[in-house]
Each structure stands twice: as structure tokens, then as C-alpha cells.
Design an enzyme around this catalytic site. Structure first.
Site, mmCIF file in Angstrom:
data_model
loop_
_atom_site.group_PDB
_atom_site.id
_atom_site.type_symbol
_atom_site.label_atom_id
_atom_site.label_comp_id
_atom_site.label_asym_id
_atom_site.label_seq_id
_atom_site.Cartn_x
_atom_site.Cartn_y
_atom_site.Cartn_z
ATOM 1 N N GLY A 45 0.746 -1.098 -0.101
ATOM 2 C CA GLY A 45 -0.132 0.148 -0.016
ATOM 3 C C GLY A 45 0.825 1.138 0.037
ATOM 4 O O GLY A 45 1.774 1.265 0.771
ATOM 5 N N ARG A 75 13.451 10.088 -3.200
ATOM 6 C CA ARG A 75 14.107 11.280 -3.515
ATOM 7 C C ARG A 75 15.594 11.254 -2.652
ATOM 8 O O ARG A 75 16.645 11.235 -3.148
ATOM 9 C CB ARG A 75 13.541 12.542 -3.287
ATOM 10 C CG ARG A 75 14.252 13.762 -3.412
ATOM 11 C CD ARG A 75 13.365 15.043 -3.076
ATOM 12 N NE ARG A 75 14.052 16.290 -3.213
ATOM 13 C CZ ARG A 75 14.494 16.641 -2.134
ATOM 14 N NH1 ARG A 75 14.587 16.232 -0.962
ATOM 15 N NH2 ARG A 75 15.133 17.936 -2.058
ATOM 16 N N VAL A 95 17.025 8.506 -1.192
ATOM 17 C CA VAL A 95 17.922 7.435 -1.576
ATOM 18 C C VAL A 95 18.716 7.781 -2.989
ATOM 19 O O VAL A 95 19.827 7.777 -2.721
ATOM 20 C CB VAL A 95 16.982 6.186 -1.934
ATOM 21 C CG1 VAL A 95 17.751 5.212 -2.708
ATOM 22 C CG2 VAL A 95 16.304 5.639 -0.592
ATOM 23 N N ARG A 155 1.332 -5.146 -5.259
ATOM 24 C CA ARG A 155 1.086 -6.546 -4.446
ATOM 25 C C ARG A 155 1.690 -7.640 -5.402
ATOM 26 O O ARG A 155 0.567 -7.985 -6.044
ATOM 27 C CB ARG A 155 0.143 -6.858 -3.348
ATOM 28 C CG ARG A 155 -0.145 -5.450 -2.402
ATOM 29 C CD ARG A 155 -1.198 -5.666 -1.533
ATOM 30 N NE ARG A 155 -1.285 -4.826 -0.511
ATOM 31 C CZ ARG A 155 -1.927 -3.997 -0.116
ATOM 32 N NH1 ARG A 155 -2.758 -3.694 -0.936
ATOM 33 N NH2 ARG A 155 -1.807 -2.850 0.787
ATOM 34 N N ASP A 196 5.283 -4.251 6.306
ATOM 35 C CA ASP A 196 5.765 -5.792 6.738
ATOM 36 C C ASP A 196 5.962 -6.746 5.559
ATOM 37 O O ASP A 196 6.760 -7.493 5.526
ATOM 38 C CB ASP A 196 4.951 -6.256 8.132
ATOM 39 C CG ASP A 196 3.653 -6.421 7.771
ATOM 40 O OD1 ASP A 196 2.862 -5.861 6.677
ATOM 41 O OD2 ASP A 196 2.788 -6.868 8.766
ATOM 42 N N THR A 204 4.094 2.981 5.887
ATOM 43 C CA THR A 204 2.880 2.395 5.635
ATOM 44 C C THR A 204 1.934 3.340 6.440
ATOM 45 O O THR A 204 2.387 3.734 7.765
ATOM 46 C CB THR A 204 2.672 1.013 6.216
ATOM 47 O OG1 THR A 204 1.172 0.718 6.400
ATOM 48 C CG2 THR A 204 3.474 0.822 7.453
ATOM 49 N N ILE A 205 0.705 3.651 6.045
ATOM 50 C CA ILE A 205 -0.164 4.427 6.940
ATOM 51 C C ILE A 205 -0.410 3.640 8.253
ATOM 52 O O ILE A 205 -0.985 4.371 9.170
ATOM 53 C CB ILE A 205 -1.253 5.024 6.115
ATOM 54 C CG1 ILE A 205 -2.215 3.927 6.079
ATOM 55 C CG2 ILE A 205 -0.906 5.651 5.022
ATOM 56 C CD1 ILE A 205 -3.593 4.306 5.663
ATOM 57 N N ASP A 206 -0.238 2.588 8.257
ATOM 58 C CA ASP A 206 -0.913 1.752 9.465
ATOM 59 C C ASP A 206 0.103 1.851 10.928
ATOM 60 O O ASP A 206 -0.242 1.723 11.773
ATOM 61 C CB ASP A 206 -0.998 0.199 9.169
ATOM 62 C CG ASP A 206 -1.885 -0.063 8.235
ATOM 63 O OD1 ASP A 206 -2.902 0.760 7.819
ATOM 64 O OD2 ASP A 206 -2.050 -1.106 7.772
ATOM 65 N N ASP A 230 2.543 0.052 11.789
ATOM 66 C CA ASP A 230 2.474 -1.045 12.601
ATOM 67 C C ASP A 230 3.800 -1.718 12.646
ATOM 68 O O ASP A 230 3.974 -2.897 12.871
ATOM 69 C CB ASP A 230 1.427 -1.982 12.194
ATOM 70 C CG ASP A 230 1.425 -2.335 10.715
ATOM 71 O OD1 ASP A 230 2.382 -1.614 9.975
ATOM 72 O OD2 ASP A 230 0.700 -3.215 10.123
ATOM 73 N N ARG A 258 -6.192 -2.553 9.063
ATOM 74 C CA ARG A 258 -7.127 -3.926 9.026
ATOM 75 C C ARG A 258 -6.585 -4.506 10.243
ATOM 76 O O ARG A 258 -7.378 -5.372 10.798
ATOM 77 C CB ARG A 258 -6.343 -4.608 7.721
ATOM 78 C CG ARG A 258 -7.158 -5.687 7.247
ATOM 79 C CD ARG A 258 -6.564 -6.293 6.008
ATOM 80 N NE ARG A 258 -5.342 -5.686 5.871
ATOM 81 C CZ ARG A 258 -4.832 -5.424 4.246
ATOM 82 N NH1 ARG A 258 -5.609 -5.747 3.426
ATOM 83 N NH2 ARG A 258 -3.700 -5.086 3.954
ATOM 84 N N GLY A 309 -11.737 14.298 19.866
ATOM 85 C CA GLY A 309 -12.538 14.122 20.726
ATOM 86 C C GLY A 309 -13.870 13.285 20.615
ATOM 87 O O GLY A 309 -14.885 13.605 21.127
ATOM 88 N N ARG A 321 -5.054 7.521 2.123
ATOM 89 C CA ARG A 321 -3.672 7.167 1.841
ATOM 90 C C ARG A 321 -3.204 8.037 0.958
ATOM 91 O O ARG A 321 -1.838 8.021 0.418
ATOM 92 C CB ARG A 321 -3.879 5.843 0.969
ATOM 93 C CG ARG A 321 -4.093 4.445 1.916
ATOM 94 C CD ARG A 321 -3.023 3.552 1.691
ATOM 95 N NE ARG A 321 -2.956 2.997 0.301
ATOM 96 C CZ ARG A 321 -3.368 1.883 -0.053
ATOM 97 N NH1 ARG A 321 -3.920 0.894 0.902
ATOM 98 N NH2 ARG A 321 -3.531 1.372 -1.178
HETATM 99 O O1 F6P Z 1 -1.416 0.173 3.576
HETATM 100 C C1 F6P Z 1 -2.122 -0.250 4.447
HETATM 101 C C2 F6P Z 1 -3.543 -0.223 4.088
HETATM 102 O O2 F6P Z 1 -4.003 0.865 4.011
HETATM 103 C C3 F6P Z 1 -4.628 -0.787 5.454
HETATM 104 O O3 F6P Z 1 -4.907 -0.072 6.298
HETATM 105 C C4 F6P Z 1 -5.819 -1.100 4.459
HETATM 106 O O4 F6P Z 1 -6.576 -2.256 5.213
HETATM 107 C C5 F6P Z 1 -5.290 -1.779 3.333
HETATM 108 O O5 F6P Z 1 -4.012 -1.046 3.043
HETATM 109 C C6 F6P Z 1 -5.942 -1.415 2.110
HETATM 110 O O6 F6P Z 1 -5.580 -2.107 0.845
HETATM 111 P P1 F6P Z 1 -5.934 -1.851 -0.630
HETATM 112 O O7 F6P Z 1 -5.550 -0.627 -1.168
HETATM 113 O O8 F6P Z 1 -5.364 -3.130 -1.203
HETATM 114 O O9 F6P Z 1 -7.297 -2.148 -0.567
#
Ligand code: F6P
Length: 329
Positions: free
Chosen positions: A18, A28, A30, A79, A110, A133-135, A137, A179, A193, A263
Site C-alpha cells: 500500500g 528522492r 535514496v 502487491r 511488513d 505504511t499509514i498503519d 504497525d 486492518r 474528541g 492514503r
Molecule cells: O497500507 C495499509 C492499508 O491502507 C490498510 O490500512 C488497509 O486495510 C489496506 O492497506 C487496504 O489495501 P488496498 O489498497 O489493497 O485495498
């Protein structure tokens, strides 16, 4: 004492999984850091898919002009199912050798790192990962590239929803991305809030949610916001609404799914700086002879973490923030 640097002549860089705001700033950094050390850089389009299918172009300092402020990724992303197979990774390794790349810098989450780790183990390829990654994690870094931007995008949207919720005296269930992890849900709920935050990391008892909302009704709250992470065990905001709407008909409930809007967009200053630091560090650690590692920023210093550690577990949310969200709602 001066650090002994190893000879690195040519590297590849790709973005995978993602996308997240700030990936361009990392590419840039790198390219510019490598070029200034006389290292050739190949940009690989569409992540591992492009590495297998030879979507490979030379990059120089000018190729990465005017991208630091842009969301998405100039290298595109994907992916790749084929890269999950041994045969796919063998093709990828062959192409790296064909272009004489001494090392590969991978920018992603990951899944991206797990792929790089396999490539390193099976084919002895030098790899360095940059967490994006925006997650948020990934362990080994306080924040991942893109998290701060996504957080602020989501917050901006939630603030706007609060205005209309307040005007109509409605209840809104707002679904944010995540997710498997609830970083965005937790921090947006504190910052906006929100009355309740539902996270994948915590058990959600729908009866408990209803009880909390009833209590708030009794407190004469005229509108309310529930932030739901997409990975919450209720199955997300739509499913939750189906289960609770009859009990709150006086609130004229609405559901809003923020989705991929989180995103996109320009990276925040903080993400651009983080990406610039990590991009430059990735090249530096390669030259210092590190491989199969990721670079991160912990307590404002660059930290190197072995890739196998980085992919061994997800970063945990801060439970003191969960308590804070409950205290202040
Ligand atoms: O990159 C992480 C993420 O944005 C998750 O938060 C989300 O569940 C997933 O990717 C969505 O993936 P896709 O763009 O393949 O629907």
C-alpha cells in the site's frame, strides 16, 4: 575514528504494498544520497512485480525533482503474488544480477520486508528496508512514513463530520483504515474528541458500546462520534450500525467510511523529514556493510533493526493512550 565504507556501485530502489504519503520523499533521498556518493541507482516500477518483469530505469538527481511534496509514489506500487513464490524470487534475483545491482532498498510495510528478507536469505542479496505504511504497525521505528499524513487527513475529515453531526444532532460511525492495527483510530479519536474508539487490539462488546452511548445520551450529548477501525472485530462501521441503530433511532445515525482518501494527499512536513532521514540513512547503512536490516527513527536517532526482528511481530498500541481516550471522552 572514520568508518570503513564498503564498495557499493549500483543499487535498486522500489516501493511496494500500500502506498503512503512520503514514499516519494524517501525515493528522492535514496537517489540523491546515492548519486552524491557516485552510486548508480535504478528505479524499479511496480515493486517486486516490476523487479520480476524488468520494469527498471536509471534514475539520477534530476529524476526525483519536484516530487517531495507529492503523495502516491513515482515508482508506482503493487502487491505481487509471483514474488511470494520461490520461482518469482529467483527471477527477481536474476534481474538484480543482470543490472549489476549490489543492493536493493525497499520502501514499504511488513509484507515488503518479509519479501526482502527472503530475497536476502535465499539469494544472498543485500537489502535495506525503509518503513512506509499509514498503519504505523512496524517495530523498530517510532513512526512509519505516511502515518502522520494519514492521521491528519483522517482528523480533518472527522472534524468536518463533527460539524454536520452537531448541526443535525446525529450519531456518526466513522470507519478509518487499519486492518490489523488501531493506531489511526486511537489517535484520531483522541484528537477529535470522539465519544468512542473501537480498535482491532481490543475486544469489542457491542452491548458495552450501546451502554456507553446510552450513558452519553443521558448526559444530554446532542451528537456523537464513534471511530471504528476497519479491522475491529465488529466487522467495521456498517456492520456495527446494523447492530445498534434501532436502539438509537433518536440520533438519526449515519455511517461514513473514509477509506483510501487516507492514503493520498501531500505528505506532512513531519513525514517528509522522516522520509528524507530514512532514505539517506538506508544508503549510509548499506555503505557501512549492513544488510537484511531496516532503518527507523527511535527517540530521534537512527536505529538499525534486523529484518527478521522487524517482521517478527506487529508494533503494539500504547495502552496509556487507550485509557486517555476513555478518560477524556
Ligand atoms: O497500507 C495499509 C492499508 O491502507 C490498510 O490500512 C488497509 O486495510 C489496506 O492497506 C487496504 O489495501 P488496498 O489498497 O489493497 O485495498
Amino acid at each position: 575514528m572514520a568508518q570503513h565504507l564498503i564498495d557499493v556501485e549500483t543499487i535498486g530502489v522500489l516501493t511496494s504494498g500500500g502506498d503512503s504519503p512520503g514514499m516519494n520523499a524517501a525515493v528522492r533521498a535514496v537517489v540523491r544520497t546515492a548519486s552524491r556518493s557516485n552510486i548508480n541507482v535504478f528505479g524499479i516500477r511496480h515493486g517486486y512485480f516490476g523487479l520480476i518483469n524488468e520494469e527498471i530505469d536509471k534514475l539520477d538527481t534530476h529524476s526525483v525533482s519536484n516530487i517531495i511534496q507529492r503523495g502516491g509514489t513515482m515508482l508506482k506500487t503493487a502487491r505481487s503474488e509471483e514474488f511470494r513464490t520461490k520461482e518469482g524470487r529467483t527471477k527477481a534475483a536474476e534481474n538484480l544480477k543482470k543490472y549489476n545491482m549490489d543492493a536493493l532498498v525497499v520502501i514499504g510495510g511488513d509484507g515488503t520486508f518479509a519479501g526482502a528478507h527472503k530475497l536476502s536469505e535465499e539469494h544472498d542479496i543485500n537489502v535495506v528496508g525503509i518503513p512506509a505504511t499509514i498503519d504505523n504497525d512496524i517495530i523498530g521505528t517510532d513512526e512509519t512514513i505516511g502515518y502522520d499524513s494519514a492521521l491528519n487527513t483522517a482528523l480533518d475529515a472527522i472534524d468536518k463530520i463533527r460539524d454536520t453531526a452537531d448541526a443535525h444532532e446525529r450519531m456518526f460511525l466513522v470507519e478509518v483504515m487499519g486492518r490489523d492495527t488501531g493506531f489511526i483510530a486511537l489517535e484520531t479519536s483522541i484528537a477529535s474528541g470522539a465519544e468512542i474508539a473501537l480498535l482491532p487490539e481490543e475486544l469489542t462488546h457491542v452491548d458495552e458500546v450501546k451502554k456507553q452511548l446510552q450513558t452519553m445520551l443521558k448526559e444530554q450529548r446532542r451528537s456523537s462520534l464513534v471511530v471504528v477501525a476497519e479491522g475491529d472485530e465488529t466487522g467495521g462501521a456498517i456492520k456495527l450500525a446494523e447492530r445498534i441503530k434501532d436502539d438509537f433511532s433518536q440520533y438519526d445515525m449515519r455511517v461514513c467510511i473514509l477509506g483510501h482518501i487516507q492514503r493520498g494527499g501531500a505528505p506532512t512536513a513531519r513525514d517528509r523529514v522522516l522520509a528524507s532521514r530514512l532514505g539517506a540513512s538506508a544508503v549510509k547503512v548499506l555503505r557501512e556493510g549492513h544488510t537484511d536490516v531496516m532503518v527507523g527513527v527511535v527517540n530521534n536517532s537512527i536505529k538499525i533493526t534486523p529484518m527478521r526482528v522487524a517482521i517478527s511481530k506487529k508494533k503494539e498500541i500504547d495502552h496509556t493512550l487507550v485509557e486517555l481516550a476513555k478518560l477524556l471522552r
